[in-house]
Design an enzyme around this catalytic site. Structure first.
Site, mmCIF file in Angstrom:
data_model
loop_
_atom_site.group_PDB
_atom_site.id
_atom_site.type_symbol
_atom_site.label_atom_id
_atom_site.label_comp_id
_atom_site.label_asym_id
_atom_site.label_seq_id
_atom_site.Cartn_x
_atom_site.Cartn_y
_atom_site.Cartn_z
ATOM 1 N N ASP A 68 44.558 47.247 39.811
ATOM 2 C CA ASP A 68 44.010 48.213 40.779
ATOM 3 C C ASP A 68 44.387 49.654 40.442
ATOM 4 O OD1 ASP A 68 42.506 48.845 43.017
ATOM 5 O OD2 ASP A 68 44.242 48.792 44.356
ATOM 6 N N ASN A 108 33.950 42.765 45.614
ATOM 7 C CA ASN A 108 33.627 43.960 44.822
ATOM 8 C C ASN A 108 32.119 44.177 44.613
ATOM 9 O OD1 ASN A 108 36.645 43.729 42.800
ATOM 10 N ND2 ASN A 108 36.239 45.080 44.524
HETATM 11 C C1 IPE Z 1 41.355 44.193 44.384
HETATM 12 O O1 IPE Z 1 41.185 45.570 44.343
HETATM 13 C C2 IPE Z 1 40.365 43.530 43.482
HETATM 14 C C3 IPE Z 1 40.563 43.754 42.064
HETATM 15 C C4 IPE Z 1 41.490 44.502 41.519
HETATM 16 C C5 IPE Z 1 39.642 43.063 41.220
HETATM 17 P P1 IPE Z 1 40.261 46.332 45.386
HETATM 18 O O2 IPE Z 1 40.325 47.755 45.028
HETATM 19 O O3 IPE Z 1 38.928 45.689 45.444
HETATM 20 O O4 IPE Z 1 41.021 46.015 46.755
HETATM 21 P P2 IPE Z 1 41.016 46.777 48.141
HETATM 22 O O5 IPE Z 1 39.585 47.089 48.477
HETATM 23 O O6 IPE Z 1 41.818 48.023 47.960
HETATM 24 O O7 IPE Z 1 41.664 45.825 49.072
HETATM 25 C C1 IPE Z 2 40.336 48.064 40.250
HETATM 26 O O1 IPE Z 2 40.289 49.443 40.353
HETATM 27 C C2 IPE Z 2 39.148 47.507 39.511
HETATM 28 C C3 IPE Z 2 38.237 46.725 40.366
HETATM 29 C C4 IPE Z 2 38.418 46.433 41.605
HETATM 30 C C5 IPE Z 2 37.024 46.249 39.730
HETATM 31 P P1 IPE Z 2 39.506 50.152 41.525
HETATM 32 O O2 IPE Z 2 38.105 50.394 41.086
HETATM 33 O O3 IPE Z 2 39.654 49.393 42.789
HETATM 34 O O4 IPE Z 2 40.272 51.533 41.610
HETATM 35 P P2 IPE Z 2 40.645 52.326 42.920
HETATM 36 O O5 IPE Z 2 41.424 51.387 43.793
HETATM 37 O O6 IPE Z 2 39.365 52.745 43.551
HETATM 38 O O7 IPE Z 2 41.463 53.457 42.430
HETATM 39 MG MG MG Z 3 41.003 49.460 44.296
#
Ligand code: IPE
Ligand code: IPE
Ligand code: MG
Length: 244
Positions: A24, A72
């Site tokens: 993340d 996602n």
């Molecule tokens: C969790 O991250 C899912 C992945 C890293 C694949 P998200 O960015 O989707 O989670 P939330 O929305 O902050 O809970």
């Molecule tokens: C994790 O990074 C990757 C996926 C969930 C696919 P994010 O895209 O959630 O990055 P932030 O949380 O918005 O910074």
């Molecule tokens: Mg995220």
């Protein structure tokens, strides 16, 4: 390790057998640099490559990473498309070098919801993994912990109706229906990116995992960060509900 090492010393040098990481912080990493979120996903894929090889080298047996959740899909179409394109590219390269690198890879998640190309890659990865020994990286794609449990329950019910299983359902027999069938539960769960939640990751398997949260964004995560997480893990007292 010499034969004279005490149990305490052995405990201190232990490497988690299975590490799980929620990848993340990619979007925020890119935003900080004035780049599109998708640039963060590309940087995150590079970080994954480095950390996976490092895990292999220090003797971790399994690394399970959360790359795309069942939730996602709510993101803008362009972002989802870019993530899928990156995954496709990365998995292609990884599959070509897997045997040479002494690592195998499996995809955990509802593969039926992915593109035909990604489904084919998951299938090829499985075929190779079936005959390669050693370190295993599990990439969770279109993965949700609740979805996994519901899928497992459905498959169990089908087997029961077909007379393929009998006897009482136990935790052990149920876990054979999960994507993680046959692999030990994660010892250490790491979430970079500053959030302190599971976001539907490995709900069943993390029953007794040790958690480590850090504000470092995933693309900035280094092998030193992983060492830090492992050092914290080593200092934890895992009691599993018992007493020591
Ligand atoms: C969790 O991250 C899912 C992945 C890293 C694949 P998200 O960015 O989707 O989670 P939330 O929305 O902050 O809970
Ligand atoms: C994790 O990074 C990757 C996926 C969930 C696919 P994010 O895209 O959630 O990055 P932030 O949380 O918005 O910074
Ligand atoms: Mg995220």
């Amino acid at each position: 390790m010499t034969r004279n090492d005490t149990a305490g010393e052995r405990e201190q040098s232990r490497v988690p057998r299975h590490i799980a990481i929620i990848l993340d912080g990619n979007g925020r990493w890119a935003k900080k640099r004035g780049l599109p979120r998708t640039a963060g996903h590309a940087a995150g894929a590079e970080t994954f490559r480095k950390i996976a090889l490092y895990c292999r080298d220090i003797g971790v047996d399994y690394l399970t990473v959360y790359a795309f959740s069942t939730e996602n899909w709510k993101r803008p179409t362009e972002e989802v498309k870019t993530i899928m394109r990156l995954l496709d590219k990365y998995l292609h390269e990884a599959i070509e070098t897997m045997e040479r690198d002494g690592m195998k890879m499996r995809i955990f998640g509802d593969v039926s919801g992915l593109s035909p190309q990604l489904q084919a890659l998951a299938h090829t990865a499985d075929e190779i993994a079936d005959h390669v020994d050693g370190f295993q990286a599990n990439i969770c794609l279109n993965y949700g912990g609740r979805d996994e449990i519901v899928h497992a329950a459905r498959r169990y019910a089908e087997d029961l109706a077909a007379g393929k299983v009998s006897g009482e359902l136990t935790e052990e027999s149920f876990s054979r229906y999960l994507y993680s069938a046959g692999i030990p539960d994660p010892d250490l769960m790491i979430r970079p990116g500053g959030e302190q939640r599971l976001s539907n990751f490995l709900l069943w398997q993390c029953a007794y995992a040790e958690f480590y949260f850090t504000d470092v964004l995933w693309p900035d995560f280094t092998t030193e960060e992983l060492d830090k997480a492992i050092a914290v893990f080593r200092s934890r007292d895992r009691r599993y509900g018992g007493v020591k």
